[in-house]
Design an enzyme around this catalytic site. Structure first.
Site, PDB file in Angstrom:
ATOM      1  N   PRO A   1       0.830  -1.211   0.000  1.00  0.00           N
ATOM      2  CA  PRO A   1       0.000   0.000   0.000  1.00  0.00           C
ATOM      3  C   PRO A   1       0.861   1.256   0.000  1.00  0.00           C
ATOM      4  O   PRO A   1       0.372   2.350  -0.255  1.00  0.00           O
ATOM      5  CB  PRO A   1      -0.808  -0.125   1.299  1.00  0.00           C
ATOM      6  CG  PRO A   1      -0.083  -1.097   2.151  1.00  0.00           C
ATOM      7  CD  PRO A   1       0.688  -1.996   1.235  1.00  0.00           C
TER       8      PRO A   1
ATOM      9  N   GLU B   1       1.752  -8.240   8.513  1.00  0.00           N
ATOM     10  CA  GLU B   1       2.026  -6.797   8.632  1.00  0.00           C
ATOM     11  C   GLU B   1       2.964  -6.300   7.539  1.00  0.00           C
ATOM     12  O   GLU B   1       3.338  -5.128   7.514  1.00  0.00           O
ATOM     13  CB  GLU B   1       2.614  -6.481  10.010  1.00  0.00           C
ATOM     14  CG  GLU B   1       1.575  -6.310  11.100  1.00  0.00           C
ATOM     15  CD  GLU B   1       0.469  -5.329  10.727  1.00  0.00           C
ATOM     16  OE1 GLU B   1       0.791  -4.184  10.354  1.00  0.00           O
ATOM     17  OE2 GLU B   1      -0.712  -5.711  10.795  1.00  0.00           O
TER      18      GLU B   1
ATOM     19  N   ASP C   1     -10.367   2.342 -25.114  1.00  0.00           N
ATOM     20  CA  ASP C   1     -10.762   2.225 -23.714  1.00  0.00           C
ATOM     21  C   ASP C   1     -10.518   3.523 -22.963  1.00  0.00           C
ATOM     22  O   ASP C   1      -9.664   4.319 -23.361  1.00  0.00           O
ATOM     23  CB  ASP C   1      -9.916   1.150 -23.019  1.00  0.00           C
ATOM     24  CG  ASP C   1     -10.586  -0.215 -23.078  1.00  0.00           C
ATOM     25  OD1 ASP C   1     -11.798  -0.262 -23.320  1.00  0.00           O
ATOM     26  OD2 ASP C   1      -9.866  -1.201 -22.873  1.00  0.00           O
TER      27      ASP C   1
ATOM     28  N   ARG D   1      -4.041  -7.472 -20.860  1.00  0.00           N
ATOM     29  CA  ARG D   1      -4.940  -7.009 -21.927  1.00  0.00           C
ATOM     30  C   ARG D   1      -4.319  -5.909 -22.786  1.00  0.00           C
ATOM     31  O   ARG D   1      -4.836  -5.579 -23.841  1.00  0.00           O
ATOM     32  CB  ARG D   1      -6.328  -6.645 -21.407  1.00  0.00           C
ATOM     33  CG  ARG D   1      -6.426  -5.515 -20.463  1.00  0.00           C
ATOM     34  CD  ARG D   1      -7.793  -5.451 -19.809  1.00  0.00           C
ATOM     35  NE  ARG D   1      -8.910  -5.266 -20.736  1.00  0.00           N
ATOM     36  CZ  ARG D   1      -9.136  -4.153 -21.416  1.00  0.00           C
ATOM     37  NH1 ARG D   1      -8.335  -3.124 -21.292  1.00  0.00           N
ATOM     38  NH2 ARG D   1     -10.181  -4.066 -22.224  1.00  0.00           N
TER      39      ARG D   1
HETATM   40  C1  LIG Z   1      -2.046  -5.873   5.929  1.00  0.00           C
HETATM   41  S1  LIG Z   1      -1.014  -5.397   4.603  1.00  0.00           S
HETATM   42  C2  LIG Z   1       0.340  -4.610   5.432  1.00  0.00           C
HETATM   43  C3  LIG Z   1       0.178  -3.135   5.567  1.00  0.00           C
HETATM   44  C4  LIG Z   1       1.348  -2.457   6.269  1.00  0.00           C
HETATM   45  N1  LIG Z   1       1.378  -2.846   7.669  1.00  0.00           N
HETATM   46  C5  LIG Z   1       1.221  -0.946   6.173  1.00  0.00           C
HETATM   47  O1  LIG Z   1       0.577  -0.355   7.032  1.00  0.00           O
HETATM   48  O2  LIG Z   1       1.725  -0.360   5.187  1.00  0.00           O
HETATM   49  C6  LIG Z   1      -0.327  -6.908   4.059  1.00  0.00           C
HETATM   50  C7  LIG Z   1       0.145  -6.936   2.623  1.00  0.00           C
HETATM   51  O3  LIG Z   1      -0.957  -6.778   1.744  1.00  0.00           O
HETATM   52  C8  LIG Z   1      -0.517  -6.168   0.543  1.00  0.00           C
HETATM   53  N2  LIG Z   1      -1.340  -4.963   0.339  1.00  0.00           N
HETATM   54  C9  LIG Z   1      -2.245  -4.450   1.202  1.00  0.00           C
HETATM   55  N3  LIG Z   1      -2.841  -3.376   0.691  1.00  0.00           N
HETATM   56  C10 LIG Z   1      -2.337  -3.192  -0.549  1.00  0.00           C
HETATM   57  C11 LIG Z   1      -2.551  -2.231  -1.578  1.00  0.00           C
HETATM   58  N4  LIG Z   1      -3.427  -1.241  -1.434  1.00  0.00           N
HETATM   59  N5  LIG Z   1      -1.848  -2.341  -2.715  1.00  0.00           N
HETATM   60  C12 LIG Z   1      -0.934  -3.328  -2.872  1.00  0.00           C
HETATM   61  N6  LIG Z   1      -0.680  -4.258  -1.923  1.00  0.00           N
HETATM   62  C13 LIG Z   1      -1.369  -4.204  -0.780  1.00  0.00           C
HETATM   63  C14 LIG Z   1       0.960  -5.846   0.729  1.00  0.00           C
HETATM   64  O4  LIG Z   1       1.710  -6.862   0.109  1.00  0.00           O
HETATM   65  C15 LIG Z   1       1.132  -5.866   2.236  1.00  0.00           C
HETATM   66  O5  LIG Z   1       2.444  -6.205   2.612  1.00  0.00           O
END
Ligand SMILES: C[S@@+](CC[C@H](N)C(=O)[O-])C[C@H]1O[C@@H](n2cnc3c(N)ncnc32)[C@H](O)[C@@H]1O
Length: 233
Positions: A87, A114, A167, A152
């Protein structure tokens, strides 16, 4: 184009691989994918891949050793890049996907819990990507989003290349409204112009609609091209 996905949950991709677009691209030799489970590279009998964070705090982190061992066991093919789902990464968009679709191999690391030990990101990840400003439980859905959206864009994957070019985002605008039969549904009519058979008028109507819709819903896409979507299409 080859995708290698590092995931603790390869089964999550079973349904995705049954979709028409993916099956067609794979059958045509345009894409391939393989899955790699860091658990297979765990160094203990319990197949542990996570541990508590130094300094305390909630949750568990993916350990660096199984991640690095798993990654280093993946054969590299041509122009190759390691992507981490996060994220905290840059949010995917159309220009970024066009760039990613030009690589021979994308290795996608799916985080869980996490997240991952920061040293793995520093030493082994080329780029992190996000699919939006919210937090999911893992990187599998973001990996599928990237795989489908990039696939795609590969020439030959969709039957009709025109549909990609027109698109939303490809053209620089949101797509014009579209209709199919019946002509009348509970008093809601298909616009007359689309039934006219007059190609020049239809094109003009669609350009106007695309511009109006983009100005209203996504003015940020317009930048300096405030008019004339037909020049782009
Ligand atoms: C619960 S999340 C960890 C979030 C992290 N503790 C933080 O606050 O930045 C677990 C995993 O889900 C994936 N993930 C969660 N949200 C995501 C998003 N919006 N985009 C891409 N990957 C995501 C990532 O690989 C991340 O390491």
């Amino acid at each position: 184009m080859r995708f290698d996905v590092m995931t603790l949950f390869p089964g999550m991709f079973d349904g995705f691989r049954q979709t028409q677009i993916w099956k067609r691209a794979e059958a045509g030799g345009l894409v391939s994918c393989d899955f790699h489970d860091p658990r297979d590279f765990s160094r203990d009998v319990h197949r542990t891949v996570d541990d508590t964070p130094y300094g305390g705090g909630a949750g568990m982190l993916l350990k660096i050793e199984p991640l690095v061992d798993c990654l280093e066991a993946i054969p590299r093919v041509g122009k190759s890049k390691v992507l981490l789902t996060s994220p905290q990464g840059k949010t995917l968009n159309h220009p970024k996907l066009l760039e990613l679709a030009s690589w021979d191999q994308l290795i996608i690391v799916c985080g869980r819990y996490e997240g991952v030990d920061e040293r793995f990101i520093e030493g082994w990840v080329d780029e992190s990507f996000s699919i939006g400003d919210y937090v999911l439980a893992g990187g599998e859905l973001p990996a599928m989003v990237l795989m489908e959206a990039a696939t795609r864009l590969i020439p030959g994957v969709l039957g009709n290349q025109e549909s990609v070019d027109q698109d939303s985002f490809s053209s620089g605008f949101l797509k014009y409204p579209q209709y199919t039969r019946p002509v009348d549904f509970r008093g809601r009519q298909v616009p007359e112009v689309l039934r006219s058979g007059h190609h020049e008028l239809i094109k003009r109507w669609r350009d106007e609609q695309a511009l109006e819709r983009t100005s209203r819903l996504r003015p940020d896409l317009l930048g300096d091209k405030q008019s004339e979507p037909h020049k782009k299409r």
